[in-house]
Design an enzyme around this catalytic site. Structure first.
Site, PDB file in Angstrom:
ATOM      1  N   CYS A 290       0.957  -1.425   0.175  1.00  0.00           N
ATOM      2  CA  CYS A 290       0.086  -0.198   0.016  1.00  0.00           C
ATOM      3  C   CYS A 290       1.111   1.352   0.143  1.00  0.00           C
ATOM      4  O   CYS A 290       1.080   2.157   0.847  1.00  0.00           O
ATOM      5  CB  CYS A 290      -0.275  -0.090   1.184  1.00  0.00           C
ATOM      6  SG  CYS A 290      -1.351  -1.499   1.459  1.00  0.00           S
ATOM      7  N   ALA A 291       1.612   1.826  -1.227  1.00  0.00           N
ATOM      8  CA  ALA A 291       2.674   2.319  -0.663  1.00  0.00           C
ATOM      9  C   ALA A 291       2.246   3.842  -1.382  1.00  0.00           C
ATOM     10  O   ALA A 291       3.240   4.797  -0.618  1.00  0.00           O
ATOM     11  CB  ALA A 291       3.787   1.734  -2.193  1.00  0.00           C
ATOM     12  N   GLY A 292       1.073   4.365  -1.693  1.00  0.00           N
ATOM     13  CA  GLY A 292       1.458   5.710  -1.958  1.00  0.00           C
ATOM     14  C   GLY A 292       0.996   6.687  -0.216  1.00  0.00           C
ATOM     15  O   GLY A 292       0.782   5.420   0.994  1.00  0.00           O
ATOM     16  N   PRO A 293       1.379   7.306  -0.766  1.00  0.00           N
ATOM     17  CA  PRO A 293       1.744   8.102  -1.390  1.00  0.00           C
ATOM     18  C   PRO A 293       3.746   8.004  -2.219  1.00  0.00           C
ATOM     19  O   PRO A 293       4.293   9.152  -3.106  1.00  0.00           O
ATOM     20  CB  PRO A 293       1.586  10.079  -0.990  1.00  0.00           C
ATOM     21  CG  PRO A 293       2.507   9.579  -0.025  1.00  0.00           C
ATOM     22  CD  PRO A 293       1.645   8.511   0.133  1.00  0.00           C
ATOM     23  N   GLY A 295       6.092   7.281   0.321  1.00  0.00           N
ATOM     24  CA  GLY A 295       7.024   7.948   0.996  1.00  0.00           C
ATOM     25  C   GLY A 295       7.777   7.298   1.400  1.00  0.00           C
ATOM     26  O   GLY A 295       9.173   6.616   1.728  1.00  0.00           O
ATOM     27  N   ASP A 315      -0.514   0.558  -5.640  1.00  0.00           N
ATOM     28  CA  ASP A 315      -1.290   1.280  -4.690  1.00  0.00           C
ATOM     29  C   ASP A 315      -2.412   1.226  -6.017  1.00  0.00           C
ATOM     30  O   ASP A 315      -3.197   0.669  -6.589  1.00  0.00           O
ATOM     31  CB  ASP A 315      -1.128   2.197  -4.408  1.00  0.00           C
ATOM     32  CG  ASP A 315      -2.059   3.273  -3.225  1.00  0.00           C
ATOM     33  OD1 ASP A 315      -1.894   3.315  -2.048  1.00  0.00           O
ATOM     34  OD2 ASP A 315      -3.648   3.659  -3.568  1.00  0.00           O
ATOM     35  N   ASP A 355       1.719  -1.162   5.166  1.00  0.00           N
ATOM     36  CA  ASP A 355       1.645  -0.549   5.638  1.00  0.00           C
ATOM     37  C   ASP A 355      -0.321   0.650   5.524  1.00  0.00           C
ATOM     38  O   ASP A 355      -1.031   1.000   4.481  1.00  0.00           O
ATOM     39  CB  ASP A 355       1.870   1.464   5.250  1.00  0.00           C
ATOM     40  CG  ASP A 355       1.854   2.523   5.953  1.00  0.00           C
ATOM     41  OD1 ASP A 355       0.710   2.203   6.693  1.00  0.00           O
ATOM     42  OD2 ASP A 355       2.584   3.702   5.592  1.00  0.00           O
ATOM     43  N   CYS A 408       0.165   3.702  11.349  1.00  0.00           N
ATOM     44  CA  CYS A 408       0.002   5.905  11.473  1.00  0.00           C
ATOM     45  C   CYS A 408      -0.860   5.837  12.912  1.00  0.00           C
ATOM     46  O   CYS A 408      -1.907   6.663  13.028  1.00  0.00           O
ATOM     47  CB  CYS A 408       0.171   6.490  10.956  1.00  0.00           C
ATOM     48  SG  CYS A 408       0.546   8.276  11.321  1.00  0.00           S
TER      49      CYS A 408
END
Length: 474
Positions: A290-293, A295, A315, A355, A408
């Protein structure tokens, strides 16, 4: 703890900079009402169309050619009002002859903006009232200006500590914390469950501090020394991080060229932990599910470029995949893939980062409006997706490979509960000690918990409240 908070407060962004070194430049001053109008327009967009202040405000500052101290003031007024909204509404309820939720929304935002100037800035009271009333007059007309003048003059009769004594409930500790630190009561309860009663007030206070600007020097493209040469300072934990004491990071040539970026130190460290976690066997294919955006993918991709593995960053949303493409090198693959329906065979990867989408309660310093948008139902609704994505990640890694589950948020329902629930239905996964891996990277890093999971905290580390679990497939 206090030292970390002092450290975090020393690298705040306050002005404009050139390509070589942060610094203040002579600026054409903007009329005071124009500065406040920027803050008001962002507040209106946040409430009326769910805009994100961290995305809209920089664009609006550029469009209106506002920089230097004027941009810094507009930023403080915007974010300060969003952070203090719960406290200010409680005070305005006592100063108005009508409940805050019955006041016309544009006028309500203007009253909140004026209250922030009166209670949490050094703007003189007479100037805060008069400029606010002038703005109300231009937006809502002379009748509403008279109402705003009366309300704000009542607000100005006391300072913030005096108001808090009046508006904070006496026999309701959660309610007192919610009003005093401007968090919804349910978030206060959830954060207290996660951090403990002894530290909850420190955590809530840290959520209301303006975060500093942390840069990441992407390995193989630039170095921390290069960033320090441009005026940044050394970071506390991440070997790739530097703190920018002031200025706009977008003005740095290394950032514009993609060699460096803006990234929270905790975010850097959880990506680095995946790369450093011990695995068995080959180490050739990495996946950011789930790489977007982009970082964390930028950090992983840079490390992979140096070591030799190939990174695939995915993503489900095309526009987020586009952002990933800008963050990673040409050696990485980028794809639009629904993480719950993978397009690869099981066991195809050696290291997998997942993530997961979450409530974002760990980043309330950076996105203060999130606290007013999220609900307990938001957290509950994300749980099935988080479990599905972690299951996909575990199925996608080969035996002996490692998965990093990251979110997060410190909310227990999004962190350890998700991992424990998924692993309760499997007998092919081993928990690694994420605290040991992180302290191997940063020996001075403490306060992450007792393991095997690791939790960063704003009040302890000056970072977002990132959660990390490292899991090895058996």
């Amino acid at each position: 703890m206090g030292e970390n908070r002092r450290r975090a407060s020393t690298h705040r962004s306050r002005g404009q900079q050139d390509n070589r070194r942060p610094g203040r430049q002579a600026q054409r001053r903007t009329p005071a009402d124009a500065v406040r109008r920027v803050a008001f327009d962002v507040l209106r967009a946040v409430e009326s169309r769910d805009a994100y202040a961290n995305l809209l405000l920089p664009r609006m500052l550029r469009e209106r050619e506002m920089s230097g101290r004027d941009a810094a003031l507009a930023t403080e007024l915007t974010y300060g009002t969003l952070r203090g909204l719960g406290t200010y509404d409680a005070i305005l309820n006592l100063c108005s002859d009508r409940p805050v939720d019955r006041i016309d929304p544009p006028l309500r935002d203007l009253l909140r903006l004026g209250t922030h100037q009166l209670l949490r800035t050094r703007i003189p009271s007479h100037a805060a009232v008069s400029t606010s009333v002038d703005l109300v007059r231009s937006v809502a007309g002379p009748g509403q200006a008279k109402f705003a003048n009366a309300v704000l003059r009542k607000v100005a009769t006391r300072d913030l500590p005096e108001w808090l004594v009046i508006v904070a409930p006496e026999n309701d500790e959660l309610g007192r914390l919610a009003v005093t630190h401007s968090h919804p009561k349910w978030i206060v309860a959830a954060l207290r469950d996660a951090v403990g009663a002894e530290e909850i007030e420190d955590l809530l206070a840290a959520d209301n501090e303006r975060p500093g600007v942390t840069l990441v020097a992407r390995p193989g493209r630039t170095t921390v020394e290069d960033l320090i040469g441009l005026g940044a300072g050394p970071a506390a934990y991440s070997p790739f991080a530097a703190y920018l004491p002031e200025g706009d990071p977008g003005e740095l040539s290394l950032v514009r060229q993609g060699h460096a970026g803006v990234q929270d130190e905790g975010s850097q460290l959880v990506a680095l932990a995946l790369a450093e976690a011990p695995l068995e066997g080959r180490d050739e294919r990495w996946l950011d599910l789930c790489a977007g955006p982009g970082g964390k993918a930028g950090v992983l991709g840079a490390i992979a470029d140096e070591r030799g593995p190939r990174l695939l960053a995915c993503d489900a949303q095309p526009h987020r995949a586009e952002l990933i493409t800008r963050a990673v090198s040409a050696h990485a693959g980028v794809g639009v893939v629904d993480g719950t329906r993978p397009a690869w065979r099981p066991g195809a990867f050696d290291r997998v980062l997942v993530d997961v989408p979450c409530s974002g309660l760990g980043a309330l310093r950076r996105r203060p409006e999130s606290r007013w948008r999220r609900t307990p139902e938001t957290v509950a609704g994300l749980g099935p997706l988080q479990r599905d994505l972690l299951t996909t990640a575990l199925d996608s890694v080969r035996p002996g490979g490692v998965v990093a589950y990251v979110t997060c948020s410190p909310h227990l329902a999004e962190t350890g509960a998700v991992v424990d629930d998924v692993l309760s239905r499997r007998d092919d996964v081993q928990r690694l000690d994420a605290v040991d891996v992180l302290t191997g990277i940063a020996p001075t890093l403490t306060g992450l918990g007792t393991g095997p999971y690791a939790q960063f905290w704003p009040h302890r580390h000056g970072t977002d409240a990132m959660f990390l679990a490292l899991l090895r497939r058996l």
